[in-house]
Motif scaffolding. Structure first.
Motif, PDB file in Angstrom:
ATOM      1  N   UNK A 143      -2.299  10.486 -15.431  1.00  0.00           N
ATOM      2  CA  UNK A 143      -2.631   9.552 -14.574  1.00  0.00           C
ATOM      3  C   UNK A 143      -2.312   7.821 -16.379  1.00  0.00           C
ATOM      4  N   UNK A 144      -1.597   7.370 -16.348  1.00  0.00           N
ATOM      5  CA  UNK A 144      -1.209   6.500 -16.958  1.00  0.00           C
ATOM      6  C   UNK A 144      -2.054   5.522 -17.270  1.00  0.00           C
ATOM      7  N   UNK A 145      -2.518   4.635 -18.415  1.00  0.00           N
ATOM      8  CA  UNK A 145      -2.953   3.601 -18.544  1.00  0.00           C
ATOM      9  C   UNK A 145      -2.666   2.458 -19.050  1.00  0.00           C
ATOM     10  N   UNK A 146      -3.163   1.387 -18.718  1.00  0.00           N
ATOM     11  CA  UNK A 146      -2.840   0.249 -19.578  1.00  0.00           C
ATOM     12  C   UNK A 146      -3.717  -0.239 -18.881  1.00  0.00           C
ATOM     13  N   UNK A 147      -4.667  -1.396 -20.206  1.00  0.00           N
ATOM     14  CA  UNK A 147      -5.441  -2.109 -20.640  1.00  0.00           C
ATOM     15  C   UNK A 147      -6.883  -1.833 -20.134  1.00  0.00           C
ATOM     16  N   UNK A 148      -6.899  -0.934 -19.759  1.00  0.00           N
ATOM     17  CA  UNK A 148      -7.874  -0.645 -19.227  1.00  0.00           C
ATOM     18  C   UNK A 148      -7.954  -0.113 -17.562  1.00  0.00           C
ATOM     19  N   UNK A 149      -7.732   0.381 -17.109  1.00  0.00           N
ATOM     20  CA  UNK A 149      -6.751   0.486 -15.997  1.00  0.00           C
ATOM     21  C   UNK A 149      -5.622   1.250 -15.307  1.00  0.00           C
ATOM     22  N   UNK A 150      -5.363   1.789 -14.699  1.00  0.00           N
ATOM     23  CA  UNK A 150      -5.082   3.353 -14.132  1.00  0.00           C
ATOM     24  C   UNK A 150      -3.762   2.601 -13.683  1.00  0.00           C
ATOM     25  N   UNK A 151      -2.457   2.299 -13.814  1.00  0.00           N
ATOM     26  CA  UNK A 151      -1.280   1.810 -13.156  1.00  0.00           C
ATOM     27  C   UNK A 151      -0.609   3.529 -11.925  1.00  0.00           C
ATOM     28  N   UNK A 152      -1.291   2.251 -10.854  1.00  0.00           N
ATOM     29  CA  UNK A 152      -1.107   3.349  -9.834  1.00  0.00           C
ATOM     30  C   UNK A 152       0.307   3.314  -9.342  1.00  0.00           C
ATOM     31  N   UNK A 153       1.190   2.256  -9.896  1.00  0.00           N
ATOM     32  CA  UNK A 153       2.698   2.342  -9.612  1.00  0.00           C
ATOM     33  C   UNK A 153       3.831   2.648 -10.396  1.00  0.00           C
ATOM     34  N   UNK A 154       3.314   3.720 -11.318  1.00  0.00           N
ATOM     35  CA  UNK A 154       3.624   4.638 -11.975  1.00  0.00           C
ATOM     36  C   UNK A 154       3.752   6.067 -11.787  1.00  0.00           C
ATOM     37  N   UNK A 155       2.173   6.366 -10.897  1.00  0.00           N
ATOM     38  CA  UNK A 155       1.559   7.489 -10.624  1.00  0.00           C
ATOM     39  C   UNK A 155       2.671   8.265  -9.774  1.00  0.00           C
ATOM     40  N   UNK A 156       3.733   9.365 -10.211  1.00  0.00           N
ATOM     41  CA  UNK A 156       4.802  10.462  -9.231  1.00  0.00           C
ATOM     42  C   UNK A 156       3.861  11.093  -8.661  1.00  0.00           C
ATOM     43  N   UNK A 157       2.275  11.710  -9.779  1.00  0.00           N
ATOM     44  CA  UNK A 157       1.749  12.863  -8.759  1.00  0.00           C
ATOM     45  C   UNK A 157       1.166  12.317  -7.276  1.00  0.00           C
ATOM     46  N   UNK A 158       0.798  10.877  -6.822  1.00  0.00           N
ATOM     47  CA  UNK A 158       0.432  10.844  -5.630  1.00  0.00           C
ATOM     48  C   UNK A 158       1.545  11.026  -4.241  1.00  0.00           C
ATOM     49  N   UNK A 159       2.845  10.938  -4.823  1.00  0.00           N
ATOM     50  CA  UNK A 159       3.862  11.281  -3.570  1.00  0.00           C
ATOM     51  C   UNK A 159       3.992  12.456  -3.991  1.00  0.00           C
ATOM     52  N   UNK A 160       3.810  13.033  -4.701  1.00  0.00           N
ATOM     53  CA  UNK A 160       4.344  14.513  -4.751  1.00  0.00           C
ATOM     54  C   UNK A 160       4.208  15.917  -3.677  1.00  0.00           C
TER      55      UNK A 160
END
Length: 160
Positions: A143-160
């Protein structure tokens, strides 16, 4: 609510707002003598974002090598295990389920989080396995992070 859960909820809500998606992520208030069904609920008419997420966090810097079904999950006073309770909730609600595991790796090393499909968790639990080893957890999508938050737009696991 743990910091991990709070950041995940906030990340989903920011993503929905910034992308004009009708959806909301939240955590139900936990009461002292009742068990919650899961940690993070994501509601949306978009089927990819109709989710139930259980969050666990373990300290790998302190020697944790496995996320155990006996140690890290609860059993209620009627003897129902948390994996079974969440599985029932997901089945009845129609949500897609995930176990999100945060690995706390110590000072100077960032935390890493991974998304495990709930079916993997139930298969392991029902087969009598003691849990999931940290090395196995790392094989699932991060689950990719950036500046303390998770980057939902990059989360391929959601759509699998």
């Amino acid at each position: 609510m743990t910091e991990f859960e709070r950041h995940l909820v906030k990340s989903f809500n920011i993503y929905f707002e910034e992308n004009g998606i009708k959806g909301i992520a939240f955590r139900l208030k936990q009461h002292r003598f009742t068990h919650q069904f899961l940690d993070v609920i994501v509601d949306s008419l978009h089927p990819d974002y109709y989710l139930g997420i259980e969050c666990k966090s373990i300290a790998t810097d302190k020697g944790a090598k496995t996320l155990y079904f006996t140690q890290h999950f609860t059993t209620d006073k009627e003897g129902a295990h948390q994996v079974d309770r969440m599985s029932d909730y997901l089945r009845l609600s129609g949500r897609k389920g995930f176990l999100a595991v945060e690995l706390r790796q110590g000072a100077g090393t960032g935390r890493a989080a991974f998304a495990i499909p709930w079916k993997v968790v139930t298969d392991r639990f029902e087969s009598g396995e003691p849990g999931l080893k940290v090395d196995e957890i790392r094989e699932f999508p991060e689950i990719q992070r950036s500046r303390g938050l998770y980057r939902i737009e990059t989360q391929k696991w959601i759509n699998e």
